[in-house]
Design an enzyme around this catalytic site. Sequence first.
Site, PDB file in Angstrom:
ATOM      1  N   ARG A 173       0.857  -1.173   0.000  1.00 30.23           N
ATOM      2  CA  ARG A 173       0.000   0.000   0.000  1.00 30.23           C
ATOM      3  C   ARG A 173       0.898   1.230   0.000  1.00 30.23           C
ATOM      4  O   ARG A 173       1.977   1.229   0.593  1.00 30.23           O
ATOM      5  CB  ARG A 173      -0.934   0.017   1.223  1.00 30.23           C
ATOM      6  N   GLU A 227      -2.776   7.787  -4.088  1.00 27.31           N
ATOM      7  CA  GLU A 227      -3.263   7.176  -5.330  1.00 27.31           C
ATOM      8  C   GLU A 227      -4.688   7.640  -5.664  1.00 27.31           C
ATOM      9  O   GLU A 227      -5.535   7.683  -4.770  1.00 27.31           O
ATOM     10  CB  GLU A 227      -3.232   5.659  -5.131  1.00 27.31           C
ATOM     11  N   HIS A 232      -0.807   0.382 -10.441  1.00 26.96           N
ATOM     12  CA  HIS A 232      -1.485  -0.578  -9.572  1.00 26.96           C
ATOM     13  C   HIS A 232      -1.967  -1.801 -10.367  1.00 26.96           C
ATOM     14  O   HIS A 232      -3.154  -2.123 -10.409  1.00 26.96           O
ATOM     15  CB  HIS A 232      -2.656   0.076  -8.831  1.00 26.96           C
TER      16      HIS A 232
END
Length: 317
Positions: free
Chosen positions: A237, A266, A284
């Site tokens: 993360r 993000e 991602h």
Amino acid sequence: MTKILIARNLPDSVVAEARALFDVTYRDRPEPLSRDEMRNSLASYDGVLMTLGDPYDASVFAEAGAPRARILANFGVGYNHVDVAAAKAAGLVVTNTPGAVTDATADIALTLMLMSCRRAGEGERLLRSGAWQGWHPVQMLGLHLSGKTVGILGMGRIGQAIARRCHYGFGMKVAYVSRSEKALEFPATRMDSAEALAAAVDVLVTALPGGAETRHTVNAGVLAAMKPSGHFINIARGDVVDEAALIAALQDRRIAGAGLDVYEQEPRVPEALRALDNAVLLPHLGTAALEVREEMGRMAVANLRAFFAGEDVPNPV
């Protein structure tokens, strides 16, 4: 019939499976739910199949009052976008989809390791620019990955899958930091701290869960401990890393490179990071394979089916 909201666009087979079981409202859109949509999802549906970027925080539950919804079925293994304590206090079960994501995420970690160490992103940009002048003996020299030492921050399912690939595929030595000693089928050395791990390895990979407990685990001190020839990889993360500290380390060439699939804010990625040639940046892609996303969807639907059948959910969090 039980009313379910599918909050984001999913593979067709997953939507069809859900529709065979429930009265489904399908929000076939890629962007996260708005705050109003989240409140409405809790008030108007019995269950919600949601995912990363849908921030069900404590205030959403407080504003929703006594919710109709009884379950949030998260599409994905990470659930730091959900305040699980607030959800449970409001009477909701929260589930996730572990297992389905493990191998695909580990594959992306190895992709980033190779791309960063062998300067593949930089090399492709050179070729596409038209500036490549042909092969020569000292062109774009990188780090040979085979036989080096990898450090894994967080030796859970994904961390172990990465370490396994490194050991068996590249003959790498493995070191790790984890809350507990792990029984592994390959040799690995457990270290006392992230700083000690960073100092001992050639490639540092974080596979920690996100959330308040792990925020900025990789900070300026950890990055300073790395070798100048070291590479940093994040497939976990974004908030696990102090992004500003990482940018500074890359700009000053205090580490050789980084490969990132996730970001602190993000989908916003700082221009300073995007400008760096020694950073490999992916959007991602960790689980972005059709069969993986279908399996994740099936697991989320299975959690919903079991809950409304009065059974134990397979994957509670």
